[in-house]
Design a protein around this motif. Structure first.
Motif, short mmCIF file in Angstrom:
data_model
loop_
_atom_site.label_atom_id
_atom_site.label_comp_id
_atom_site.label_asym_id
_atom_site.label_seq_id
_atom_site.Cartn_x
_atom_site.Cartn_y
_atom_site.Cartn_z
N ARG A 1 -4.11 -3.20 -8.55
CA ARG A 1 -4.53 -1.57 -7.85
C ARG A 1 -5.61 -0.57 -7.84
O ARG A 1 -5.80 -0.56 -8.61
CB ARG A 1 -2.92 -1.34 -8.03
N TYR A 2 -6.03 0.08 -6.72
CA TYR A 2 -7.28 0.81 -7.02
C TYR A 2 -7.28 1.98 -5.35
O TYR A 2 -5.90 1.75 -4.74
CB TYR A 2 -8.50 -0.08 -5.66
N ASP B 1 1.74 -3.10 -12.93
CA ASP B 1 1.04 -2.84 -11.86
C ASP B 1 0.88 -0.86 -11.68
O ASP B 1 1.49 -0.02 -11.31
CB ASP B 1 2.56 -2.55 -11.12
N MET C 1 0.94 -1.28 -0.17
CA MET C 1 0.01 0.14 0.17
C MET C 1 0.82 1.14 -0.10
O MET C 1 2.22 1.43 0.17
CB MET C 1 -0.40 0.15 1.22
N VAL D 1 -2.98 1.03 -11.40
CA VAL D 1 -4.35 1.71 -11.29
C VAL D 1 -5.29 0.56 -12.23
O VAL D 1 -5.23 1.53 -12.96
CB VAL D 1 -5.23 2.60 -10.46
N ASP E 1 -2.35 4.63 -3.11
CA ASP E 1 -3.45 3.16 -3.53
C ASP E 1 -3.36 2.29 -2.49
O ASP E 1 -1.84 1.95 -1.34
CB ASP E 1 -3.01 2.83 -5.35
N ARG E 2 -3.20 1.56 -3.27
CA ARG E 2 -3.61 -0.11 -2.22
C ARG E 2 -3.82 -1.37 -3.51
O ARG E 2 -4.95 -1.64 -3.98
CB ARG E 2 -4.39 -0.56 -1.67
N ILE E 3 -3.64 -2.69 -3.10
CA ILE E 3 -3.93 -3.78 -4.03
C ILE E 3 -5.01 -4.30 -3.75
O ILE E 3 -4.83 -5.52 -2.42
CB ILE E 3 -2.14 -4.46 -4.65
#
Length: 254
Positions: free
Chosen positions: A12-13, A128, A1, A130, A5-7
């Motif tokens: 990734r979001y 990798d 993270m 978003v 963003d985070r996975i």
């Protein structure tokens, strides 16, 4: 993270897309008369979209609903496959998307800004970013292109002959263009017209800093040549050949 963003499940979001939102989207009630416009980011031509699928607002819409999303298949509503709404998928060649998405990262205040094109290119190469991998999303919908409720279009073809694409879409949806109105519709949907439309170009959005880069930049086919180095192009061509082998899906890059 990261701070941006985070996975989740390998994708990734932005941090604003919480777990509860992703779960709610999976169980979202799809209607058979929905029309879904699905694209990987920066692939749109008819009506560019920026935000994730807004499930709360969408649930309140009256039918027929026009839904827009950039989500990968694993996070789409499950009923997409059972209710079989009309799906228009627009694909764009990955090299031009890479450039367009690079500028989107530079101007969007909610996602990571890369220090250089080289750093960004590696992230795009690795899938990798978003929204996940360009290859995963496009191959998924390409493999469903022969289903009766799916229309698979290419951005480059639409750029070359928007009128033909509009006719295809209208026939697919059963929404005929009124006689004598095609030229007017083409003009309204052209890239230049949309770029100057504040309802579409996000000039009033607090999330986009248009002083860095406008949301709608050039929309050209082949602009990637101004950014990819020789070694980057060779590396990406090798990856493209490996990922797309046997799929039958091809693109024009200029």
């Amino acid at each position: 993270m990261t701070k941006y963003d985070r996975i989740v499940d390998g994708i990734r979001y932005p941090l604003a897309i919480k777990d509860e939102i992703l779960e709610a989207v999976k169980t979202f009630e799809v209607r058979e008369d929905d029309v879904w416009l699905i694209t990987y980011r920066k692939s749109d031509l008819l009506k560019p979209g920026m935000t994730e699928f807004a499930h709360v607002t969408a649930a309140k819409k009256s039918s027929p609903r026009i839904m827009e999303t950039h989500m990968q298949s694993r996070h789409m509503p499950r009923e997409i496959l059972t209710k079989k709404p009309k799906i228009v998928y627009v694909a764009r060649n990955p090299k031009d998307i890479a450039v367009s998405f690079y500028y989107f990262h530079k101007s969007n205040k909610l996602i990571k800004t890369f220090d250089s094109w080289d750093e960004y290119f590696q992230a795009f190469y690795d899938g990798d970013l978003v929204g996940g991998s360009w290859f995963d999303m496009n191959l998924y919908w390409w493999n469903r292109r022969n289903e009766d409720n799916v229309l698979f279009l290419k951005y480059e073809d639409m750029r070359e002959n928007l009128g033909s694409a509009i006719v295809k879409i209208s026939q697919f949806l059963g929404w005929p263009v009124p006689e004598g109105k095609l030229e007017e519709v083409v003009k309204h949907c052209s890239f230049g017209s949309m770029k100057n439309n504040p309802k579409i170009n996000y000039t009033e959005s607090k999330m986009i800093d248009i002083s860095i880069s406008p949301f709608m930049r050039k929309g050209l086919v082949g602009d990637w040549k101004n950014y990819f180095t020789v070694s980057q192009n060779e590396a990406f061509d090798k990856l493209y050949e490996e990922k797309m082998k046997g799929s039958g899906l091809t693109f024009r890059f200029e």
